[in-house]
Motif scaffolding. Sequence first.
Motif, mmCIF file in Angstrom:
data_model
loop_
_atom_site.group_PDB
_atom_site.id
_atom_site.type_symbol
_atom_site.label_atom_id
_atom_site.label_comp_id
_atom_site.label_asym_id
_atom_site.label_seq_id
_atom_site.Cartn_x
_atom_site.Cartn_y
_atom_site.Cartn_z
ATOM 1 N N HIS A 502 -17.681 10.587 8.210
ATOM 2 C CA HIS A 502 -16.375 10.440 7.786
ATOM 3 C C HIS A 502 -16.061 8.975 7.916
ATOM 4 C CE1 HIS A 502 -15.018 14.929 8.851
ATOM 5 N NE2 HIS A 502 -16.048 14.444 9.940
ATOM 6 N N SER A 503 -15.385 8.359 7.041
ATOM 7 C CA SER A 503 -14.689 7.016 6.959
ATOM 8 C C SER A 503 -13.344 7.226 7.276
ATOM 9 C CB SER A 503 -15.291 6.431 5.653
ATOM 10 O OG SER A 503 -16.474 6.410 5.315
ATOM 11 N N GLY A 504 -12.741 6.196 7.973
ATOM 12 C CA GLY A 504 -11.217 6.096 8.270
ATOM 13 C C GLY A 504 -10.844 5.269 6.931
ATOM 14 N N PRO A 505 -9.474 4.754 7.173
ATOM 15 C CA PRO A 505 -8.719 4.108 6.328
ATOM 16 C C PRO A 505 -9.036 2.561 6.388
ATOM 17 C CG PRO A 505 -7.149 4.656 8.023
ATOM 18 C CD PRO A 505 -8.434 5.688 8.149
ATOM 19 N N LYS A 506 -9.118 1.941 5.372
ATOM 20 C CA LYS A 506 -9.362 0.430 5.505
ATOM 21 C C LYS A 506 -8.546 -0.255 6.492
ATOM 22 C CE LYS A 506 -10.118 -3.883 2.649
ATOM 23 N NZ LYS A 506 -11.338 -4.047 3.336
ATOM 24 N N MET A 507 -9.078 -0.785 7.298
ATOM 25 C CA MET A 507 -8.477 -1.694 8.212
ATOM 26 C C MET A 507 -9.011 -2.904 8.351
ATOM 27 S SD MET A 507 -8.067 1.077 11.503
ATOM 28 C CE MET A 507 -7.075 2.609 11.556
ATOM 29 N N TRP A 508 -8.042 -3.948 8.783
ATOM 30 C CA TRP A 508 -8.506 -5.434 9.100
ATOM 31 C C TRP A 508 -8.413 -5.694 10.640
ATOM 32 C CZ3 TRP A 508 -10.644 -9.301 6.706
ATOM 33 C CH2 TRP A 508 -10.681 -10.239 7.404
ATOM 34 N N PRO A 509 -9.653 -6.097 10.951
ATOM 35 C CA PRO A 509 -10.866 -6.676 10.450
ATOM 36 C C PRO A 509 -12.043 -5.583 10.231
ATOM 37 C CG PRO A 509 -10.756 -7.706 12.404
ATOM 38 C CD PRO A 509 -9.740 -6.836 12.233
ATOM 39 N N ILE A 510 -11.616 -4.495 11.157
ATOM 40 C CA ILE A 510 -12.794 -3.338 11.347
ATOM 41 C C ILE A 510 -12.250 -1.965 10.519
ATOM 42 C CG2 ILE A 510 -14.227 -2.196 12.980
ATOM 43 C CD1 ILE A 510 -13.678 -4.413 14.838
#
Length: 528
Positions: A502-510
């Motif tokens: 699974h991939s989570g939603p895009k976050m900054w910076p990780i």
Amino acid sequence: MYPKPYNFIVLPRYRYKIHPIRVLKLFVFLAILLIGLSIFVLPRFLPKPVSKIQPFQSTHTFIHSAYYYPISKSLGRNAVAMVTTMNKRTVSKITRHTINLIGTNRTSRWLKKATLTTEHALDDRCDYSLILAQTNLLENMRTLEIEADGILMQIPMKRPKYSAPKPVVFCVSPQFAAEQWQTFLVQLHVSKRYGAHLQLYVVSMVESYFNLLKEYEKLGLVSIEPWLTIKFPTTDGPYLEPNRNVELRNQAAAHTDCILMYKEAVSFIGVIDMDDILIPTNANSYYEEFEREYAGSWEISALQYQKFDFRTIKSAKLEAQSISEIVKNARRLPTKDQGKCFFRPERFNSSWSHYSRNSDNHAIYLTQDQEHRIHWRRKVGQANGIFHMKKMTMVNLEHVPEGAIPVNPGDNITELISEQHLKEINEDMKRMLTRPEIANLSSILPNDDFYMNIVFQCYNESFYHIRDTNFLYNDVTCVNAFNCELPQRENIPCIHSDATYHSGPKMWPITYHYATNSFFSRDIGCYQ
């Protein structure tokens, strides 16, 4: 008669003048005093300001596991410990970075910052490192989330073990392209005799060997866990491939997962490779030897046993296996390694491949008022060492002459193992191998070395050669054998760890990635 009046003395009246120069000197002195106090004294009593760490780039992190402890001897109450492989170049110093974790139960929801620690040197060339995130949240927690700039991602969490089959557990490095089932039999039966449970992590393994492990697992003598290849299913833009840029196939993360899994259940944990055989000296069990070596000291952080390399023999036939012959025909090689560690789990939450890098010169306080400070030291064993079966040559045991038990490599005086204990271990293995479900595997177990030779050559080229010639510099070379070319054998199928990624939603910076429902697959082969 009246008393004589007092003779009063009239003192002259003085007029005090203000001298500007003296006043100026006084102000200068007070100013210097205040500046000195503000620079050298006050900072000791004031909380240090937290400087903001500026991220360098957007990176990706794989979450191996997240443990929730309602109560822990070392982590405290309602603790969360999350094992990750993280790009340490996300910020200038990854251990100064923090992440937000949110815990939720029936009535409350808390957000707290988790601190990050690593077992790798920050100047290592490998871009990816084991990073442990730890904090304490709330009771009866039901969900765990990561938060960044208002974006949330829920991650699965699990409970650690609070009971174990033995008081000692050995965390064995992840197995890949594994085919040397003879080594497993020696490790299993020696560990069984001296009271240790084996926790194995498997990336890939010859299927018949894996079936042998499963039979021993059914008997409660070993636990098997899939160790997953890191994958980022969904990403925005290019990223550095993690499996090729992490030290030694990420052994440190697997060892740390094992420590967190068992830390509340056992008295001692050892971090070893499959071919590292430890035999207690003048003790009937590992527990007895470790307690004797620690001697109740708080200053000893861990027991480190050096690895002494041996050449020995092995047989291709299951029914012909003899631990006695393997031991008595072992010959000491001139090389040795820095060894492995065995420690009390309440003193450590993570470990490197050989030992925890927090085990030396690490200050701890025995009281809450931060008095009675001591510095931890690893205790390197002098009277004992690890019997490292570095090279095993295939022979016909029927034509092998009777050998003798080698001396203990630690003291070079006593025998490696007593004749009586060796006999007990050998007879126990013989009994186990006659069980029908195990004996039936004899015809399908590997009878030659195929992957072992390829892996040994690859390791020699990528690691051992440059280490032995003193050209290994951690800030220049990332020690990694993931590029080993492993051809598949149609006649010898392999199993491989797999899961739903699974991939989570895009976050900054990780941006975070994880896996669920791990399993062993027959469709991938012996690729790493």
